[in-house]
Write an enzyme that holds these catalytic residues in place. Sequence first.
Site, short mmCIF file in Angstrom:
data_model
loop_
_atom_site.label_atom_id
_atom_site.label_comp_id
_atom_site.label_asym_id
_atom_site.label_seq_id
_atom_site.Cartn_x
_atom_site.Cartn_y
_atom_site.Cartn_z
N ASP A 1 49.41 37.65 92.85
CA ASP A 1 50.13 38.73 93.52
C ASP A 1 50.31 38.44 95.01
O ASP A 1 49.37 37.98 95.68
CB ASP A 1 49.31 40.02 93.33
CG ASP A 1 50.02 41.25 93.84
OD1 ASP A 1 51.11 41.55 93.31
OD2 ASP A 1 49.49 41.92 94.75
N GLU B 1 53.80 35.05 92.86
CA GLU B 1 54.78 36.01 93.38
C GLU B 1 55.19 35.49 94.75
O GLU B 1 54.81 36.01 95.80
CB GLU B 1 54.21 37.42 93.48
CG GLU B 1 55.33 38.41 93.73
CD GLU B 1 54.88 39.77 94.23
OE1 GLU B 1 55.70 40.70 94.19
OE2 GLU B 1 53.74 39.91 94.67
C1 GLC Z 1 53.22 42.95 94.20
C2 GLC Z 1 53.32 43.70 92.91
C3 GLC Z 1 53.71 45.10 93.21
C4 GLC Z 1 52.63 45.71 94.09
C5 GLC Z 1 52.39 44.86 95.33
C6 GLC Z 1 51.15 45.25 96.05
O1 GLC Z 1 54.43 42.94 94.88
O2 GLC Z 1 54.22 43.07 92.05
O3 GLC Z 1 53.90 45.86 92.05
O4 GLC Z 1 53.02 47.00 94.47
O5 GLC Z 1 52.23 43.51 95.00
O6 GLC Z 1 50.02 44.83 95.34
#
Ligand code: GLC
Length: 543
Positions: free
Chosen positions: A211, A269
């Site tokens: 993440d 991500e």
């Molecule tokens: C990432 C996740 C998202 C979340 C954010 C904070 O972007 O995909 O859903 O709100 O991290 O953890």
Amino acid sequence: MLAALCLGGSAAAQHWYDNAVIYEIYPRSFQDTNGDGIGDLNGITERLDYLKQLGVDAIWITPFYPSPNKDFGYDVSNYVDVAKDYGTLADWDKLVAEAKKRNIRVLVDFVLNHTSDQHPWFLESRSSRTNPKRDWYVWRSGGGPTEPPTHWTSIFGGYAWTWDAKTQQWYYHIFLPQQPDVNWRNPELRKAMYDVVRFWLDRGASGFRLDATPYLFEDSKYPDDPHPPPASRAGLMPYNSGRPENHEVLREMRAILDGYEGNPVMLGESVTATIADLRKVYGENYDEIQLPMDFLFADLKTLDAAKFKKQVDAAQLDLGKGTPVFFLSSHDHPRQWSVFGDGVHNDEIAKLTAALTLAQRGTVLLYYGEEIGMGTMPRAELKKAPIGEKRPVADIRDGERTPMQWDAGGNAGFSTGAPWLPVETDYRKYNVASEKRRADSIYSWYAGLLKLRHDNAAFREGEYVPLDAGNANVFAFGRRTVAGEAALIVLNPSGEEQKVRITGWPGGWPGFSKLLEASPAAKAPGGSGFSVAPFGVVIAGVR
Ligand code: GLC
Ligand code: CA
């Protein structure tokens, strides 16, 4: 191996993940087994046969850790347990064992940039300035209670600093105030995080979705930004993201994964502003994140052949030896059926965007329900679900997180109780059971493309071949193996029939006389000049 050497920049699949379809599951909405209206791990286990039949290689489950749910699990209060809503660690063990029997790998969503403000680490850290865990988070004095250390903003709005009255300092959070950023410069924090990695690998995970990876470090000089841009993508600032220190952490993490059997993977991500920045995420020596998600591709929002080609060419040709990762929908992105749909031809268009991702060399992420044409639920509908224990907050992303539609029965087969979010009103048409019975359904189209990715050599191993369709309204490309297996993919994202004359096949047109898939029904092209139906897709092989 040989193929990889010969094809250089567009290496053929070498590891299980290079050509994998990874299916993202939002566990709260997939399948409820105990009637509380909330999906659970046992629900995923129950549906593994479905996933096997569809043809997915791995699942990524978004957070199921204990959490105060200020950001639905992305605020973790314990990294080594399962939230009661979702089950127990024993349920996890069972899920992994059952998935393994079906050759489906399971990825855990690792939230490594921040914890919940209720995590015991943070509770300790905020208890006093001299607490041993004080330095596990990012604390600064700033200019007292009214003047934050910098004017940096949070991705979720407001300043990225929150004042702690007790210890008279500010803590940093790129997301919600309830999601304090950890301090990756602290060796003990780092070790504790790596222990989490080992915990899940020891317990059968085949890797992680990482993440918020761009945000692990901040510029230690804390330069002020007196005019920070508005939130969202503007979160990618030189002082808060993409810092050089990120690479070291990701290399260390990769080394831990490489110590395990079976090539566990990191799916990042990895939001970047440019394709050149995305290339850096793999690591200079390809020893960091194996699968950085391509957010530049996921930014596609309109049916535009030229934009499709631009982003696909970039992903296929500008990432060196890196495996590109394609996706259009996720728990953070409105669903593609709604985004690209024109209100009349949404189903045809959904098939076209499916081919846009699934015909690519590389890894493809599917978001649960994408394969049956689930749409984004409108705000007015969402209001029907009360805020309470089951749905602690209303999130602007709830529209893409509604319950999976399994059949035409009550609550679409998701739950025997009242679901935490309402089920889409058109679930009687768009559901697994009825779409499986129809050869021309969105489900059947997806299953057909996934089968091609496993059974057809050009789709399984072929490099990407950029082509010129001879028509600006059409996007055409090819796949080709060193052994000469070839496939042609032609997408017409326009609402009119289009004539093409395709050029650019290296070594001359192979003659595509075998139709592999088409929407709507079509003949094999044969020669390089032919017509493609409105919103049509033609996929053909040589023999
Ligand atoms: C990432 C996740 C998202 C979340 C954010 C904070 O972007 O995909 O859903 O709100 O991290 O953890
Ligand atoms: Ca449940």
